[in-house]
Design an enzyme around this catalytic site. Structure first.
Site, PDB file in Angstrom:
ATOM      1  N   GLU A   1       0.815  -1.198   0.018  1.00  0.00           N
ATOM      2  CA  GLU A   1      -0.053  -0.014  -0.042  1.00  0.00           C
ATOM      3  C   GLU A   1       0.769   1.230   0.226  1.00  0.00           C
ATOM      4  OE1 GLU A   1      -2.330  -0.096   3.453  1.00  0.00           O
ATOM      5  OE2 GLU A   1      -2.564  -2.312   3.355  1.00  0.00           O
TER       6      GLU A   1
ATOM      7  N   LYS B   1       2.322   4.598   1.352  1.00  0.00           N
ATOM      8  CA  LYS B   1       2.631   5.294   2.787  1.00  0.00           C
ATOM      9  C   LYS B   1       2.003   6.344   2.822  1.00  0.00           C
ATOM     10  CE  LYS B   1       5.301   4.946   6.664  1.00  0.00           C
ATOM     11  NZ  LYS B   1       5.116   6.284   7.232  1.00  0.00           N
TER      12      LYS B   1
ATOM     13  N   ASP C   1       1.464  10.340   3.767  1.00  0.00           N
ATOM     14  CA  ASP C   1       2.023  11.165   4.541  1.00  0.00           C
ATOM     15  C   ASP C   1       1.087  12.226   5.081  1.00  0.00           C
ATOM     16  OD1 ASP C   1       4.347  12.256   5.799  1.00  0.00           O
ATOM     17  OD2 ASP C   1       5.104  13.316   3.988  1.00  0.00           O
TER      18      ASP C   1
ATOM     19  N   TYR D   1      -7.774   8.312   4.346  1.00  0.00           N
ATOM     20  CA  TYR D   1      -7.735   6.869   3.987  1.00  0.00           C
ATOM     21  C   TYR D   1      -7.697   6.194   5.180  1.00  0.00           C
ATOM     22  CZ  TYR D   1      -6.940   8.271  -1.195  1.00  0.00           C
ATOM     23  OH  TYR D   1      -7.036   8.890  -2.238  1.00  0.00           O
TER      24      TYR D   1
ATOM     25  N   LYS E   1      10.955   2.963   2.237  1.00  0.00           N
ATOM     26  CA  LYS E   1      11.135   4.229   1.949  1.00  0.00           C
ATOM     27  C   LYS E   1      11.714   4.640   0.623  1.00  0.00           C
ATOM     28  CE  LYS E   1       9.451   5.922   5.960  1.00  0.00           C
ATOM     29  NZ  LYS E   1      10.136   6.679   6.707  1.00  0.00           N
TER      30      LYS E   1
ATOM     31  N   CYS F   1       2.289  45.983 -12.308  1.00  0.00           N
ATOM     32  CA  CYS F   1       1.757  44.843 -12.454  1.00  0.00           C
ATOM     33  C   CYS F   1       2.413  44.361 -13.816  1.00  0.00           C
ATOM     34  CB  CYS F   1       0.241  44.764 -12.933  1.00  0.00           C
ATOM     35  SG  CYS F   1      -0.259  43.477 -13.601  1.00  0.00           S
TER      36      CYS F   1
ATOM     37  N   CYS G   1      -0.185  44.686 -17.021  1.00  0.00           N
ATOM     38  CA  CYS G   1      -0.762  45.616 -17.317  1.00  0.00           C
ATOM     39  C   CYS G   1      -0.184  47.007 -17.035  1.00  0.00           C
ATOM     40  CB  CYS G   1      -2.346  45.883 -17.008  1.00  0.00           C
ATOM     41  SG  CYS G   1      -2.709  46.150 -15.260  1.00  0.00           S
TER      42      CYS G   1
ATOM     43  N   CYS H   1      -2.417  44.092  -8.279  1.00  0.00           N
ATOM     44  CA  CYS H   1      -2.706  44.674  -9.051  1.00  0.00           C
ATOM     45  C   CYS H   1      -4.285  45.408  -8.940  1.00  0.00           C
ATOM     46  CB  CYS H   1      -2.585  44.110 -10.627  1.00  0.00           C
ATOM     47  SG  CYS H   1      -3.311  44.972 -11.772  1.00  0.00           S
TER      48      CYS H   1
ATOM     49  N   CYS I   1      -7.513  43.874 -15.422  1.00  0.00           N
ATOM     50  CA  CYS I   1      -6.095  43.402 -16.095  1.00  0.00           C
ATOM     51  C   CYS I   1      -5.990  41.969 -16.809  1.00  0.00           C
ATOM     52  CB  CYS I   1      -5.140  43.319 -14.631  1.00  0.00           C
ATOM     53  SG  CYS I   1      -3.664  42.631 -14.941  1.00  0.00           S
TER      54      CYS I   1
HETATM   55  S1  IVH Z   1      -0.228   0.288   8.807  1.00  0.00           S
HETATM   56  C1  IVH Z   1       0.831  -1.794  12.376  1.00  0.00           C
HETATM   57  N1  IVH Z   1      -0.383   1.432   6.435  1.00  0.00           N
HETATM   58  O1  IVH Z   1       2.563   5.180   8.999  1.00  0.00           O
HETATM   59  C2  IVH Z   1       0.834  -0.974  11.282  1.00  0.00           C
HETATM   60  N2  IVH Z   1       0.392   2.669   8.039  1.00  0.00           N
HETATM   61  O2  IVH Z   1       5.395   5.000  10.232  1.00  0.00           O
HETATM   62  C3  IVH Z   1       0.019   0.296  11.360  1.00  0.00           C
HETATM   63  N3  IVH Z   1       0.872   5.157   7.427  1.00  0.00           N
HETATM   64  O3  IVH Z   1       1.577   5.296  12.179  1.00  0.00           O
HETATM   65  C4  IVH Z   1       0.338   1.030  10.214  1.00  0.00           C
HETATM   66  N4  IVH Z   1      -0.084   4.979   5.325  1.00  0.00           N
HETATM   67  O4  IVH Z   1       0.082   6.271  10.500  1.00  0.00           O
HETATM   68  C5  IVH Z   1      -0.208   1.416   7.543  1.00  0.00           C
HETATM   69  N5  IVH Z   1      -0.943   2.213   4.215  1.00  0.00           N
HETATM   70  C6  IVH Z   1      -0.626   2.605   5.694  1.00  0.00           C
HETATM   71  C7  IVH Z   1       0.009   3.656   5.817  1.00  0.00           C
HETATM   72  C8  IVH Z   1       0.457   3.590   7.140  1.00  0.00           C
HETATM   73  C9  IVH Z   1       0.612   5.644   6.328  1.00  0.00           C
HETATM   74  C10 IVH Z   1       1.233   5.455   8.760  1.00  0.00           C
HETATM   75  C11 IVH Z   1       0.536   5.356   9.823  1.00  0.00           C
HETATM   76  C12 IVH Z   1       1.699   4.814  11.035  1.00  0.00           C
HETATM   77  C13 IVH Z   1       2.958   5.273  10.329  1.00  0.00           C
HETATM   78  C14 IVH Z   1       4.096   4.457  10.831  1.00  0.00           C
END
Ligand code: IVH
Length: 680
Positions: free
Chosen positions: A118, A120, A122, A228, A322, A416, A419, A434, A439
């Site tokens: 999945e 991750k 942010d 999400y 990462k 500006c 114009c 402006c 404009c």
């Molecule tokens: S699973 C036991 N899935 O990343 C695992 N976490 O660095 C629970 N996060 O605190 C997390 N996307 O808030 C999981 N697809 C995803 C995620 C995800 C973002 C965040 C989550 C967690 C942090 C850990």
């Protein structure tokens, strides 16, 4: 005809279901089935019902998403089971090492059901408790064991269902996931903040986390947050109703929880690595939200249990792969300025093209002059550039040690660039703008905004089409849209009979949009959706607002001096006056439906209040008039419907008499709105 309480209650239930379904279609599925106008109508009907019959109010009503009172402190909340963090892998080799550890603990079984990969997200982690399918609590992660109760804030996030779409939901379940802010909305929010001289958020993650922890939910509601879901927890002793992570995601989706769509089932670590490469290489650049890696999870929940937790805080069964850092160093070649739709002059950086995270970056946002000065950016500098996901890259800082002495300081131009009108700067503002409403630099962005979803919502009138209409000399201002014909469109490239007819039909129906949308669409400085609604509800018609004085506008609750001044300045401008007449000629409606102009005993009437009234203060009298559909202006004119006069009324009373306007006293006003003076 009045309905019984049962009929009203059934109607309220029906409205709630329709509104929540529309929310889900709009925010989660991105495929609305009803128009914004219809949505507003349903929402208003429900609001009215709940106002008239308070016993029908329920906490999971869509109307309860906003409006909870501010808190003085966020209460603590203990999670059912700890919200874990994740171990990291920075290379494919480290992923293979991770699988090696899994195999040692659980044997070859690990491979049988594969992995779920999945994105991750942010953002900020949250846990949502649903009891019998109803959202009961939302809490931040906190230290993983104890978080903060942010339920009123969570309710304002439109894509979080207040009720799960399941006729037989679990007794109690915690859905976990990430609250985030989409890039485009983040950019727009920061641009608006820059224009208003407010501090800017460093990135969408900080903005999301900050918005979640607000004490006043109306602040959270004004920030564009999304959610999400990707995990779940149950109280100890009860089982989760899923067999695998994949099943969990499918079920969340079925329940109406937004689930990120790039998830991928991977049979082995090799295909997981391929997925990582695909997302890091190109997939990531097309996302409208930030990610900082890929999360790999052992798919089987039984195996997850068996694999357990390491060190009390990280599951052995999941890992975050990462991405490489997304910072690059390049030359700042130039600083240029563009004109936004409200006239704000926005500097931007022209960079020597550099590759960051799979895309070539040539431009970076600079927001305003102060930012350039604070960072001491000079043309010719080597600079660190970040594309931490933000659609528009940002400059982190210059590298002064690499200066050779030829670098040049930069100053905002005093004119500006489009114009050549002298730029202006409000005293309390960081923004320079402006002042010329005609404009040409503002034209395109202004028309795009006018047609956009949040404003007049003219389907099919996209950015590219507006550019085309401008260069074909068919459209010069927003009013020109309403005189377009299907034949004119057919003469342009990329139009067929059907698309031309559809666009003309969309334009025609947008003429009936409520005043709040028209006001937002006009692009008056500082007037966004919220202010537009307040003004529309108060004045009821564009003419009433256009003739209102700054003082009149200041009487609107929630409108301060900056907005009142900007609105007055906008309508005093002769170009605006021509535009307003053009819009009127072309059949655009100027009234706020269902509000002042049509409802109440004083519907559509323009009232002047003067002198000291015996019992009501000026504010109370104004509120009374507005509450009954009228609007209040400060000066007497031919459009004044009547004047309410008290003691020492002075010159306004005289003017009213000269113009032959009706003059009444407070008692008569109270009688007209059906309120007797003695009972209150
Ligand atoms: S699973 C036991 N899935 O990343 C695992 N976490 O660095 C629970 N996060 O605190 C997390 N996307 O808030 C999981 N697809 C995803 C995620 C995800 C973002 C965040 C989550 C967690 C942090 C850990």
């Amino acid at each position: 005809m009045s309905l019984s309480i049962h009929e009203n209650s059934a109607r309220a239930d029906d409205l709630r279901q329709r509104i929540e379904r529309a929310n889900h279609q709009y925010h989660v599925l991105d495929s609305p089935e009803i128009s914004d106008l219809e949505y507003d109508r349903l929402f208003r009907e429900l609001l009215d019902l709940e106002r008239d019959f308070p016993e029908l109010r329920v906490p999971d009503s869509p109307t309860a998403r906003v409006g909870a009172p501010p808190q003085s402190l966020l209460a603590k909340h203990q999670h059912f089971t700890a919200m874990l963090s994740l171990g990291n892998a920075f290379t494919d080799d480290e992923l293979r090492d991770w699988e090696g550890r899994l195999l040692r603990v659980a044997g070859d079984d690990v491979r049988a059901l594969g992995y779920t990969a999945e994105l991750k997200i942010d953002g900020a982690a949250i846990a949502l408790t649903y009891r019998r399918g109803v959202l009961e609590r939302g809490a931040t992660r906190g230290n993983g064991v104890i978080g903060e109760d942010v339920t009123p804030n969570i309710r304002t996030i439109r894509d979080i269902p207040l009720r799960l779409l399941d006729s037989n939901p679990p007794e109690i379940i915690e859905v976990r996931g990430e609250v985030y802010m989409p890039f485009d909305r983040f950019e727009r929010m920061n641009e608006a903040r820059a224009r208003d001289g407010q501090s800017l958020f460093a990135n969408p993650r900080n903005a999301a986390a900050g918005a979640l922890r607000q004490l006043d939910p109306s602040v959270t509601a004004s920030r564009p947050l999304r959610f999400y879901g990707f995990a779940a927890a149950a109280p100890s002793g009860s089982d989760l109703p899923f067999a695998s992570q994949w099943d969990l995601l499918d079920t969340l989706e079925r329940w109406g929880i937004p689930v990120e769509s790039h998830r991928n089932w991977c049979a082995d670590i090799e295909s997981a690595s391929e997925f990582v490469a695909r997302i890091e290489g190109s997939g990531r650049a097309s996302l409208n939200f930030g990610i900082d890696g890929i999360v790999l999870k052992v798919n089987s929940l039984a195996l997850q249990d068996e694999l357990g937790i390491v060190g009390g805080r990280e599951p052995r069964w999941a890992i975050a792969r990462k991405f490489a850092p997304d910072i690059a160093v390049t030359r700042l070649l130039d600083i240029r300025v563009n004109v936004g739709r409200t006239g704000a002059l926005n500097p931007y950086a022209v960079l020597e093209p550099v590759e960051i995270g799979g895309t070539t970056v040539k431009l970076a946002t600079l927001h305003n002059e102060d930012l350039v000065v604070t960072k001491d950016l000079r043309i010719g500098d080597w600079v660190q550039v970040k594309r931490a996901g933000e659609v528009i890259p940002q400059i982190i800082a210059p590298l002064p040690e690499r200066r050779t002495g030829i670098e040049q300081a930069w100053r905002m131009p005093r004119q500006c660039p489009a114009c050549k009108t002298a730029a202006e700067r409000d005293e309390e503002e960081v923004a320079i703008y402006c002042p010329n409403v005609a404009c040409p630099g503002r034209q395109l962005e202004g028309i795009v905004h006018f047609a956009s979803r949040g404003a007049m919502d003219i389907r099919g009138l996209s950015y590219a089409r507006i550019e085309q209409l401008i260069s074909a000399d068919l459209v010069h201002d927003v009013a020109d849209i309403f005189s377009l014909t299907a034949d004119q469109l057919l003469a342009l490239e990329r139009y067929a009979r059907k698309s031309a007819d559809n666009l003309i039909a969309a334009i025609a129906s947008s003429r009936k949009q409520p005043l709040s949308r028209l006001l937002n669409g006009l692009g008056i400085r500082h007037v966004g959706v919220g202010a537009a609604q307040l003004l529309a509800h108060h004045f009821g018609s564009l003419d009433a607002l256009a003739s209102a004085s700054e003082e009149d506008i200041l009487r609107v609750r929630g409108i301060g001096e900056i907005i009142a001044h900007a609105v007055r300045a906008y309508f005093s401008n002769p170009t605006t006056q021509v535009l307003v007449e053009k819009l009127r000629d072309r059949g655009v409606e100027f009234a706020e439906h269902g509000f002042a102009a049509t409802d109440g005993a004083l519907a559509g009437l323009t009232v002047v209040i003067t002198g000291t009234l015996p019992t009501l203060s000026r504010e109370q009298a104004t509120e009374l008039v507005v509450a009954h559909g009228g609007h209040v202006t400060s000066s007497v004119s031919k459009s004044t419907s009547f004047v309410v006069a008290g003691d020492n009324a002075g010159s306004k009373l005289e003017k009213a008499r000269n113009l032959g306007a009706t003059v009444i006293d407070e008692a008569e006003l109270l009688r007209r709105v059906g309120r007797s003076q003695t009972t209150e």
